[in-house]
Write an enzyme that holds these catalytic residues in place. Structure first.
Site, PDB file in Angstrom:
ATOM      1  N   LYS A 106       1.019  -1.155   0.113  1.00  0.00           N
ATOM      2  CA  LYS A 106      -0.044   0.010   0.080  1.00  0.00           C
ATOM      3  C   LYS A 106       0.881   1.213   0.059  1.00  0.00           C
ATOM      4  O   LYS A 106       0.488   2.246  -0.599  1.00  0.00           O
ATOM      5  CB  LYS A 106      -0.852  -0.005   1.179  1.00  0.00           C
ATOM      6  CG  LYS A 106      -0.268  -0.096   2.612  1.00  0.00           C
ATOM      7  CD  LYS A 106      -0.988  -0.802   3.707  1.00  0.00           C
ATOM      8  CE  LYS A 106      -0.046  -1.070   4.781  1.00  0.00           C
ATOM      9  NZ  LYS A 106      -0.749  -1.769   5.979  1.00  0.00           N
ATOM     10  N   LYS A 206      -4.440   4.187   1.889  1.00  0.00           N
ATOM     11  CA  LYS A 206      -5.537   3.548   1.364  1.00  0.00           C
ATOM     12  C   LYS A 206      -6.468   4.491   0.823  1.00  0.00           C
ATOM     13  O   LYS A 206      -6.911   3.972  -0.273  1.00  0.00           O
ATOM     14  CB  LYS A 206      -5.994   2.690   2.308  1.00  0.00           C
ATOM     15  CG  LYS A 206      -5.172   1.506   2.841  1.00  0.00           C
ATOM     16  CD  LYS A 206      -5.535   0.889   4.177  1.00  0.00           C
ATOM     17  CE  LYS A 206      -4.437  -0.111   4.542  1.00  0.00           C
ATOM     18  NZ  LYS A 206      -4.751  -0.721   5.907  1.00  0.00           N
TER      19      LYS A 206
END
Ligand code: HSE
Length: 331
Positions: A106, A206
């Site tokens: 991520k 995210k």
């Protein structure tokens, strides 16, 4: 009918997710071959220390410390090392060599997603990262593909399991923030540097990824407003409960239209008050959920495990199967 192919799969990293991916690749070899029309041959696992303890017993001859060599000649590279470098350099090398890349990284996708996507596009390779957001929950592919014909207006996500766990313990069991954090740490939910969780950095990464996909534009992580949960007190949680609300760390991305008609995307992470009747209020413990609002489909919610070795491995395997099918279809 397409021909059966053997595909060389290189795994970079063997932590809790990597070990499960390797195990599933080896144990489900025949099933995966039947589903993809390809023999997914795990040709090596690059690690820093071959003798480090692992969650799963794996054949020693698969391990190597030479990640660069392993990447050369692979058809599919699965990057589960985390961090920016050397992961970025290895992925670029893999893509330049024409390999498809699957990653759960991520931080890397949030910071360098466009660069990596361009590198993939130039050679016609596939870069996929379903596991980078919300672990096992399918959310990247639904946003990118299933909802491609719709207009998404807003995405609300509980995308950090450890902070959800902490806030949930404080709300439902009256734990102090310190006690809840200690248990979250014991359960392995926190990042190595817990500041990334409690100050909202992990959720902001995210949010960047979700916003960029949902709104077909680059939303840099620096543009995400970020506020963590360290200022939240038990008294605030109690007051929220009395008002029929609950405090959740939300990642919110939405399309906004300014007064002059120009369109933009707002992305922000902060502890938000949500009504107890909202489906996100029922997301307890370390679970994640992403609530999507779109013009045609209306409201959708994606719920499940946002972390965990075997759970996240499920998302990685899904991307691997997709890459394998693409190779087979491409001849
Ligand atoms: N520390 C992360 C979380 C792990 O708490 O959600 C999964 O990305």
């Amino acid at each position: 009918m397409t021909a059966y192919r053997d595909l060389r799969v290189a795994l970079l990293g063997c932590g809790s997710v990597g070990a499960q991916v390797a195990r599933l690749l080896l144990e489900q070899r025949e099933e995966l071959a039947a589903r993809t029309g390809a023999g997914l041959q795990l040709v090596g696992i690059a690690v820093r220390n071959i003798d480090a303890p692992r969650d799963v017993e794996l054949p020693r001859e698969l391990f190597t410390t030479d990640a660069e060599q392993l990447v050369l000649g692979a058809d599919i590279v699965v990057e589960l090392m985390g961090g920016i470098e050397p992961a970025r350099g290895l992925i670029l090398r893999a893509l330049e060599g024409g390999a498809d890349v699957v990653t759960a990284n991520k931080a890397l996708i949030a910071a360098h997603g466009p660069e990596l996507a361009d590198a993939a596009e130039q050679v016609g390779a596939q870069l996929s990262y379903e596991a980078a957001v919300a672990g096992a929950i399918p959310i990247i592919r639904p946003l990118r593909e299933s909802l491609a014909g719709d207009h998404i207006t807003r995405v609300l996500g509980i995308v950090n399991g450890s902070t959800n766990y902490i806030l949930d313990r404080m709300d439902r069991f009256g734990d102090s923030a310190e006690d809840a954090m200690r248990v979250a740490s014991e359960l392995g939910y926190l990042e190595a540097d817990p500041t990334l969780d409690v100050e909202g950095y992990d959720a902001a990464q995210k949010a960047t990824i979700l916003a960029s996909i949902a709104f077909h534009t680059e939303v840099p992580v620096e543009a995400v407003y970020r506020e963590g949960i360290t200022g939240i007190t038990s008294a605030q949680i109690e007051a929220a409960r009395h008002a029929g609300s609950v405090i959740k760390l939300l990642a919110i991305a939405e399309r906004l239209t300014a007064a002059d008609g120009t369109e933009g995307v707002s992305a922000r992470v902060y502890p938000a008050l949500i009504d107890r009747d909202h489906p996100l209020a029922a997301v307890h413990g370390g679970k994640n959920a992403v609530f999507v609002e779109s013009e045609a489909a209306g409201e959708l919610m994606f719920y499940g495990a946002g972390a965990g070795g075997i759970e996240t491995a499920s998302a990685v395997l899904g991307d691997l199967v997709s890459a394998a099918r693409r190779h087979v279809a491409g001849g």
